[in-house]
Motif scaffolding. Structure first.
Motif, PDB file in Angstrom:
ATOM      1  N   ASN A  79       0.796  -1.221   0.000  1.00 61.03           N
ATOM      2  CA  ASN A  79       0.000   0.000   0.000  1.00 61.03           C
ATOM      3  C   ASN A  79       0.834   1.280   0.000  1.00 61.03           C
ATOM      4  OD1 ASN A  79      -2.398  -1.465   0.110  1.00 61.03           O
ATOM      5  ND2 ASN A  79      -2.319  -1.606   2.335  1.00 61.03           N
ATOM      6  N   PHE A  81       2.559   2.758  -2.170  1.00 60.80           N
ATOM      7  CA  PHE A  81       2.462   3.586  -3.363  1.00 60.80           C
ATOM      8  C   PHE A  81       1.024   3.916  -3.761  1.00 60.80           C
ATOM      9  CE2 PHE A  81       6.615   1.487  -3.783  1.00 60.80           C
ATOM     10  CZ  PHE A  81       7.403   2.624  -3.755  1.00 60.80           C
ATOM     11  N   GLU A  82       0.066   3.515  -2.957  1.00 65.67           N
ATOM     12  CA  GLU A  82      -1.321   3.858  -3.265  1.00 65.67           C
ATOM     13  C   GLU A  82      -1.533   5.342  -3.032  1.00 65.67           C
ATOM     14  OE1 GLU A  82      -4.390   1.556  -1.452  1.00 65.67           O
ATOM     15  OE2 GLU A  82      -3.446  -0.320  -2.025  1.00 65.67           O
ATOM     16  N   MET A  83      -2.227   5.951  -3.960  1.00 60.89           N
ATOM     17  CA  MET A  83      -2.547   7.369  -3.841  1.00 60.89           C
ATOM     18  C   MET A  83      -3.991   7.584  -4.249  1.00 60.89           C
ATOM     19  SD  MET A  83       0.831   9.127  -5.568  1.00 60.89           S
ATOM     20  CE  MET A  83       0.401  10.796  -5.127  1.00 60.89           C
ATOM     21  N   LYS A  84      -4.580   8.622  -3.716  1.00 59.13           N
ATOM     22  CA  LYS A  84      -5.913   9.001  -4.141  1.00 59.13           C
ATOM     23  C   LYS A  84      -5.823   9.509  -5.576  1.00 59.13           C
ATOM     24  CE  LYS A  84      -7.439  10.579   0.400  1.00 59.13           C
ATOM     25  NZ  LYS A  84      -7.814  11.753   1.184  1.00 59.13           N
ATOM     26  N   GLU A  85      -6.865   9.256  -6.343  1.00 58.34           N
ATOM     27  CA  GLU A  85      -6.908   9.695  -7.741  1.00 58.34           C
ATOM     28  C   GLU A  85      -6.630  11.195  -7.857  1.00 58.34           C
ATOM     29  OE1 GLU A  85      -7.021   8.657 -11.668  1.00 58.34           O
ATOM     30  OE2 GLU A  85      -7.279   7.302  -9.971  1.00 58.34           O
ATOM     31  N   ASN A 124      -4.842  13.068  -5.905  1.00 56.98           N
ATOM     32  CA  ASN A 124      -3.423  13.342  -5.678  1.00 56.98           C
ATOM     33  C   ASN A 124      -2.569  12.909  -6.868  1.00 56.98           C
ATOM     34  OD1 ASN A 124      -4.051  14.378  -3.179  1.00 56.98           O
ATOM     35  ND2 ASN A 124      -3.581  12.483  -2.097  1.00 56.98           N
ATOM     36  N   ILE A 125      -2.938  11.807  -7.485  1.00 53.83           N
ATOM     37  CA  ILE A 125      -2.220  11.342  -8.676  1.00 53.83           C
ATOM     38  C   ILE A 125      -2.349  12.383  -9.783  1.00 53.83           C
ATOM     39  CG2 ILE A 125      -2.266   9.636 -10.548  1.00 53.83           C
ATOM     40  CD1 ILE A 125      -2.901   7.540  -8.368  1.00 53.83           C
ATOM     41  N   ALA A 163      -0.198  15.435  -8.892  1.00 50.96           N
ATOM     42  CA  ALA A 163       1.226  15.143  -9.092  1.00 50.96           C
ATOM     43  C   ALA A 163       1.577  15.095 -10.570  1.00 50.96           C
ATOM     44  CB  ALA A 163       1.593  13.824  -8.413  1.00 50.96           C
TER      45      ALA A 163
END
Length: 107
Positions: free
Chosen positions: A7, A9-13, A15-16, A19
């Protein structure tokens, strides 16, 4: 890397997307150079032009892109336009990039 939690590297959409937008804007060499010149300061566009070494028109176009992508902010003070990096996280990212790609030479 095998010990890393899956987990990490999991990010909220959201935040992706943020970034990705920032990295895309910073991915142009001239825009990255503008950001390096500004750093933690607030600088007039003409100072940025002098330090980057291209035309005011060219710098202004790239500043507009960085402003559109919410990387920098600008404000008018008299006849000057002052620019600064909007988000401290961008400065942290630039610091990591500097450490990665421009390491201090070892003596």
């Amino acid at each position: 890397m095998e010990n890393l939690d899956a987990n990490v590297f999991e990010m909220k959409e959201e935040n992706i997307n943020k970034a990705s937008k920032a990295l895309k804007a910073m991915g142009h060499p001239l825009r990255l150079k503008i950001l390096c010149v500004i750093g933690e300061k607030e600088l007039p566009v003409m100072d940025i032009v002098k330090q980057v070494g291209t035309t005011q028109s060219n710098i202004s176009q790239h500043i507009d892109i960085l402003r559109e992508k919410e990387i920098i902010t600008s404000r008018r003070e008299g006849s000057k336009i002052l620019c600064k990096v909007r988000d401290h996280n961008i400065l942290q990212l630039m610091g990591v990039m500097q450490e990665t790609f421009c390491p201090a030479s070892e003596s």
